[in-house]
Write an enzyme that holds these catalytic residues in place. Sequence first.
Site, PDB file in Angstrom:
ATOM      1  N   ASN A   1      29.789  26.662 -37.874  1.00 17.61           N
ATOM      2  CA  ASN A   1      29.384  25.304 -38.246  1.00 17.61           C
ATOM      3  C   ASN A   1      28.155  25.427 -39.136  1.00 17.61           C
ATOM      4  OD1 ASN A   1      28.454  22.682 -38.364  1.00 17.61           O
ATOM      5  ND2 ASN A   1      27.867  22.577 -36.190  1.00 17.61           N
TER       6      ASN A   1
ATOM      7  N   GLY B   1      20.336  26.230 -31.575  1.00 14.27           N
ATOM      8  CA  GLY B   1      19.290  26.512 -32.551  1.00 14.27           C
ATOM      9  C   GLY B   1      17.949  26.906 -31.944  1.00 14.27           C
TER      10      GLY B   1
ATOM     11  N   SER C   1      23.170  29.271 -29.891  1.00 15.95           N
ATOM     12  CA  SER C   1      22.449  30.530 -30.093  1.00 15.95           C
ATOM     13  C   SER C   1      23.309  31.783 -29.899  1.00 15.95           C
ATOM     14  CB  SER C   1      21.192  30.588 -29.207  1.00 15.95           C
ATOM     15  OG  SER C   1      20.274  29.576 -29.600  1.00 15.95           O
TER      16      SER C   1
ATOM     17  N   GLU D   1      28.531  23.150 -25.501  1.00 16.29           N
ATOM     18  CA  GLU D   1      27.286  23.518 -26.178  1.00 16.29           C
ATOM     19  C   GLU D   1      26.112  22.857 -25.462  1.00 16.29           C
ATOM     20  OE1 GLU D   1      27.978  24.668 -30.526  1.00 16.29           O
ATOM     21  OE2 GLU D   1      27.891  22.497 -30.496  1.00 16.29           O
TER      22      GLU D   1
ATOM     23  N   GLU E   1      24.365  16.957 -32.478  1.00 18.59           N
ATOM     24  CA  GLU E   1      23.517  16.403 -33.545  1.00 18.59           C
ATOM     25  C   GLU E   1      24.071  15.067 -34.043  1.00 18.59           C
ATOM     26  OE1 GLU E   1      23.418  20.008 -35.882  1.00 18.59           O
ATOM     27  OE2 GLU E   1      22.306  20.928 -34.241  1.00 18.59           O
TER      28      GLU E   1
ATOM     29  N   LYS F   1      26.625  23.092 -40.697  1.00 22.68           N
ATOM     30  CA  LYS F   1      25.741  21.921 -40.645  1.00 22.68           C
ATOM     31  C   LYS F   1      25.369  21.511 -42.083  1.00 22.68           C
ATOM     32  CE  LYS F   1      24.391  23.452 -36.109  1.00 22.68           C
ATOM     33  NZ  LYS F   1      23.404  23.495 -35.029  1.00 22.68           N
TER      34      LYS F   1
ATOM     35  N   HIS G   1      29.635  16.555 -32.084  1.00 21.16           N
ATOM     36  CA  HIS G   1      28.542  17.536 -32.019  1.00 21.16           C
ATOM     37  C   HIS G   1      27.278  16.841 -31.524  1.00 21.16           C
ATOM     38  CE1 HIS G   1      25.452  20.370 -33.202  1.00 21.16           C
ATOM     39  NE2 HIS G   1      26.410  21.298 -33.165  1.00 21.16           N
TER      40      HIS G   1
HETATM   41  P1  PGA Z   1      23.408  27.606 -33.201  1.00 23.45           P
HETATM   42  O1  PGA Z   1      24.234  26.221 -33.340  1.00 23.45           O
HETATM   43  O2  PGA Z   1      24.424  28.722 -33.136  1.00 23.45           O
HETATM   44  O3  PGA Z   1      22.574  27.656 -34.443  1.00 23.45           O
HETATM   45  O4  PGA Z   1      22.622  27.514 -31.951  1.00 23.45           O
HETATM   46  C1  PGA Z   1      25.424  26.031 -32.622  1.00 23.45           C
HETATM   47  C2  PGA Z   1      26.021  24.681 -32.942  1.00 23.45           C
HETATM   48  O5  PGA Z   1      25.272  23.706 -33.070  1.00 23.45           O
HETATM   49  O6  PGA Z   1      27.251  24.544 -33.068  1.00 23.45           O
END
Ligand code: PGA
Length: 244
Positions: free
Chosen positions: A9, A166, A204, A160, A92, A11, A90
Amino acid sequence: MRRKLAAGNWKMNGTTDSLGVVAELADTHPDPSVDVLICPPATLLARAAGHGAIAVGGQDCHAATSGAHTGDISADMLKDAGATYVITGHSERRTDHGETDAEIAAKSQAAYEAGLIAVICIGETLDEREGGTTLTVIDTQLAGSIPETATAANTVIAYEPVWAIGTGKVPTTGQIAEVHAHIRSRLSERFVDGDGMRILYGGSVKASNAAEIFAVPEVDGALVGGASLKAADFSPIISALENA
Ligand code: PGA
């Protein structure tokens, strides 16, 4: 047998130069034994499509097929641009855009109708984890975000934990195992082919922890953010999944 999935992803990252990452992944993994997916920003989707075995997907879609929704993109449009998947719900999107479980279910339904596979994201916040309500939160999200028409063919669940996205913080393998087993039992209770639905872990994931995470029961792959932006970081994750 569930076919494993390594999903990236991107983003809100990536311009024309980043297409080289997709090309490099396609070269390095010409015939992967797992599914490989990149979800670039919508501006790159059409150009990212068509690189060997690398599937592409959207990061979000609108619930309607067309209409007066400035700035939004429908599932049909994603499909037309070459997508075979779309991420829905997601964290976010849930946080930045206030998306509710009902909206996420409607978006996922739109994805099915367009012929896309929905990667439906769920996960608890740190407060919820520390307050001991993780499984209750997961139950509410599962019940509200997954349409009744979900099947093993059109749906992937991504667990997640919001606090792991992140941040470099990863749950213990025991914590991942507990939640994945819980999700599996809920899917199996509710859907005739719930045993066949893939459940990804996300938050992560990187080359150094991928093998350990992929060894956890009911983990069918990963949804990877930061470590999917460079081929040198994502490629070893794909390989770890192939070897799991
Ligand atoms: P990350 O993000 O691997 O940077 O922690 C995962 C995600 O939001 O799908």
